[in-house]
Write a protein that holds these residues in place. Structure first.
Motif, PDB file in Angstrom:
ATOM      1  N   MET A  75      31.340  57.478  24.645  1.00  0.00           N
ATOM      2  CA  MET A  75      30.410  57.916  23.597  1.00  0.00           C
ATOM      3  C   MET A  75      31.140  58.466  22.365  1.00  0.00           C
ATOM      4  N   ASN A  76      32.323  59.016  22.529  1.00  0.00           N
ATOM      5  CA  ASN A  76      33.048  59.577  21.390  1.00  0.00           C
ATOM      6  C   ASN A  76      33.698  58.515  20.523  1.00  0.00           C
ATOM      7  N   SER A  77      34.250  57.474  21.145  1.00  0.00           N
ATOM      8  CA  SER A  77      34.991  56.482  20.360  1.00  0.00           C
ATOM      9  C   SER A  77      34.082  55.427  19.739  1.00  0.00           C
ATOM     10  N   GLY A  78      33.058  54.997  20.476  1.00  0.00           N
ATOM     11  CA  GLY A  78      32.152  53.985  19.945  1.00  0.00           C
ATOM     12  C   GLY A  78      32.710  52.580  19.935  1.00  0.00           C
ATOM     13  N   ARG A  79      33.785  52.352  20.673  1.00  0.00           N
ATOM     14  CA  ARG A  79      34.365  51.007  20.741  1.00  0.00           C
ATOM     15  C   ARG A  79      33.807  50.233  21.933  1.00  0.00           C
ATOM     16  N   TRP A  80      33.676  50.921  23.067  1.00  0.00           N
ATOM     17  CA  TRP A  80      33.104  50.347  24.287  1.00  0.00           C
ATOM     18  C   TRP A  80      32.430  51.490  25.020  1.00  0.00           C
ATOM     19  N   ILE A  81      31.118  51.447  25.073  1.00  0.00           N
ATOM     20  CA  ILE A  81      30.360  52.497  25.754  1.00  0.00           C
ATOM     21  C   ILE A  81      29.764  51.912  27.021  1.00  0.00           C
ATOM     22  N   LEU A  82      29.927  52.660  28.106  1.00  0.00           N
ATOM     23  CA  LEU A  82      29.417  52.243  29.403  1.00  0.00           C
ATOM     24  C   LEU A  82      28.380  53.270  29.858  1.00  0.00           C
ATOM     25  N   LEU A  83      27.214  52.781  30.235  1.00  0.00           N
ATOM     26  CA  LEU A  83      26.153  53.608  30.818  1.00  0.00           C
ATOM     27  C   LEU A  83      25.885  53.066  32.214  1.00  0.00           C
TER      28      LEU A  83
END
Length: 106
Positions: A75-83
């Motif tokens: 969530m902090n980087s915004g490059r690859w977010i996994l939920l």
């Protein structure tokens, strides 16, 4: 509220990604291929803030229905977010990162 099936959860996530203009959205059925989860939802965003907005839309939209992830990353980087919703794992990528990892080809 009744707990959604993994497929309906994946479709909800896809619709929420579309609401934030996520693109190249795919729902991959993994049930017969993997014991990790039943579905991957994969979406792309055009910039890190776009990827974050898509992820927040999915997270908040599902949370409003009482559905919370068991884990989330990126969530902090915004490059690859996994939920991670156990039976459904959602990946939101910055487009060049998605092309590099090519999850659809695994």
């Amino acid at each position: 509220m009744k707990t959604p099936t993994p497929l309906s959860l994946a479709r909800m996530a896809g619709r929420l990604a579309l609401e934030k203009k996520g693109f190249d959205i795919k729902i991959l059925k993994l049930k017969s291929l993997s014991s990790v989860c039943d579905f991957f939802v994969i979406a792309s965003g055009s910039a890190d803030v776009h990827v974050k907005a898509i992820a927040r839309s999915i997270h908040d939209g599902l949370a409003s229905k009482g559905i919370k992830p068991i884990h989330r990353e990126g969530m902090n980087s915004g490059r690859w977010i996994l939920l991670d919703y156990a039976d459904v794992v959602i990946h939101i990528f910055l487009e060049p990162i998605r092309q590099f990892y090519a999850l659809e080809k695994l």
